[in-house]
Write a protein that holds these residues in place. Sequence first.
Motif, short mmCIF file in Angstrom:
data_model
loop_
_atom_site.label_atom_id
_atom_site.label_comp_id
_atom_site.label_asym_id
_atom_site.label_seq_id
_atom_site.Cartn_x
_atom_site.Cartn_y
_atom_site.Cartn_z
N GLU A 1 0.60 -1.64 0.45
CA GLU A 1 0.15 -0.17 0.16
C GLU A 1 0.69 1.18 0.13
N ASN A 2 1.90 1.39 0.52
CA ASN A 2 3.74 2.67 0.04
C ASN A 2 3.78 2.74 -0.49
N GLU A 3 3.27 1.94 -2.08
CA GLU A 3 4.14 2.36 -3.26
C GLU A 3 2.99 2.02 -3.90
N ALA A 4 1.96 1.55 -3.48
CA ALA A 4 0.88 1.56 -5.02
C ALA A 4 -0.18 2.58 -5.57
N LEU A 5 -1.33 3.19 -6.27
CA LEU A 5 -1.37 4.10 -7.12
C LEU A 5 -3.07 3.71 -5.26
N GLU A 6 -3.40 5.00 -4.71
CA GLU A 6 -4.12 5.70 -4.30
C GLU A 6 -4.09 4.37 -2.93
N ARG A 7 -2.70 3.81 -2.98
CA ARG A 7 -2.41 2.63 -1.70
C ARG A 7 -3.11 1.55 -1.24
N ILE A 8 -3.15 0.80 -2.99
CA ILE A 8 -3.96 -0.24 -3.20
C ILE A 8 -2.82 -1.00 -3.49
N PRO A 9 -2.16 -2.26 -2.62
CA PRO A 9 -1.97 -3.15 -2.85
C PRO A 9 -1.82 -3.40 -4.59
N ALA A 10 -0.77 -4.26 -4.96
CA ALA A 10 -1.37 -4.24 -6.81
C ALA A 10 -0.19 -5.54 -7.03
N TYR A 11 -0.55 -6.71 -7.85
CA TYR A 11 0.31 -7.22 -8.80
C TYR A 11 1.07 -6.84 -9.67
N LEU A 12 2.59 -6.58 -9.79
CA LEU A 12 2.98 -5.69 -11.38
C LEU A 12 3.29 -7.16 -11.69
N PHE A 13 3.17 -7.35 -13.38
CA PHE A 13 3.83 -8.27 -14.12
C PHE A 13 4.40 -7.71 -15.10
N ASP A 14 5.71 -7.64 -15.38
CA ASP A 14 5.89 -7.38 -16.90
C ASP A 14 5.62 -8.55 -18.19
N ILE A 15 4.94 -7.94 -18.92
CA ILE A 15 4.56 -8.43 -20.23
C ILE A 15 6.51 -8.87 -21.19
N VAL A 16 6.46 -9.92 -21.48
CA VAL A 16 7.03 -10.55 -21.79
C VAL A 16 6.81 -11.51 -23.71
N PHE A 17 8.06 -11.36 -24.73
CA PHE A 17 8.01 -12.23 -25.21
C PHE A 17 8.02 -13.44 -25.01
N HIS A 18 8.52 -14.72 -25.47
CA HIS A 18 8.68 -16.04 -25.33
C HIS A 18 10.31 -16.25 -24.95
N ASP A 19 10.86 -14.95 -25.60
CA ASP A 19 12.56 -15.65 -25.26
C ASP A 19 12.61 -14.46 -23.80
N GLY A 20 11.88 -13.74 -23.62
CA GLY A 20 11.99 -13.30 -21.82
C GLY A 20 12.32 -11.83 -22.13
N SER A 21 11.89 -11.47 -22.83
CA SER A 21 12.59 -9.44 -23.62
C SER A 21 11.49 -9.15 -23.13
N ARG A 22 11.43 -8.45 -22.47
CA ARG A 22 10.34 -7.50 -22.19
C ARG A 22 10.41 -6.35 -22.27
N ILE A 23 7.76 -5.91 -23.06
CA ILE A 23 7.83 -5.60 -23.90
C ILE A 23 6.89 -4.58 -22.87
N GLY A 24 6.89 -4.91 -21.48
CA GLY A 24 5.80 -3.54 -21.25
C GLY A 24 5.35 -4.51 -19.81
N GLN A 25 3.78 -3.41 -19.25
CA GLN A 25 3.93 -3.84 -17.35
C GLN A 25 2.90 -3.82 -17.76
N ILE A 26 1.85 -4.67 -17.00
CA ILE A 26 0.28 -4.54 -16.62
C ILE A 26 -0.06 -5.15 -14.95
N ASP A 27 -0.42 -4.12 -13.99
CA ASP A 27 -0.80 -4.53 -12.97
C ASP A 27 -2.24 -4.98 -12.73
N LEU A 28 -2.39 -5.80 -11.76
CA LEU A 28 -3.88 -5.83 -11.25
C LEU A 28 -3.63 -5.44 -9.91
#
Length: 155
Positions: A30-57
């Motif tokens: 809660e101290n790091e997240a938007l509006e103090r709501i805990p979140a899961y932060l995921f990297d969006i990656v190609f199958h070779d592992g290269s990162r192309i973005g992020q998405i959070d819940l």
Amino acid sequence: MSRRLLNHNSVTETVIGDDIALVLNRVLNENEALERIPAYLFDIVFHDGSRIGQIDLRLGETQTLVLYGGQVGYGIDRIHRGHGYAAAACELLREIALDVGFRELWITCNPDNQASVKTCERIGAQFVEQVDVPESCELYGRGDRVKLRFLWKLR
């Protein structure tokens, strides 16, 4: 078709889709997240592992979150935009959201963010309304004045 891997502490750490995968980067407290709501932060990656973005819940249902911040946030690196990766990432995130108990999620975006509007349309989220962001909201301090609200029914 996607498959889940490494289910740890009831949080799916990796979800693999046809073209991309989501890999749990970290859990925001809660101290790091938007509006103090805990979140899961995921990297969006190609199958070779290269990162192309992020998405959070974001793991809350507060009025401020569902009205202005949204329960899902995503971003695709500029070089990889225009290929539908945000929508594909949302579809993979659906499984995780269902696993942690969500049946629907709110997604918000700025009116001039046509890429995000298209992503919402691609995943079947329904436009609900446009709202003014109040001065008391953290997003107002970041410069956001208006948000479009979409409701995404997961089933």
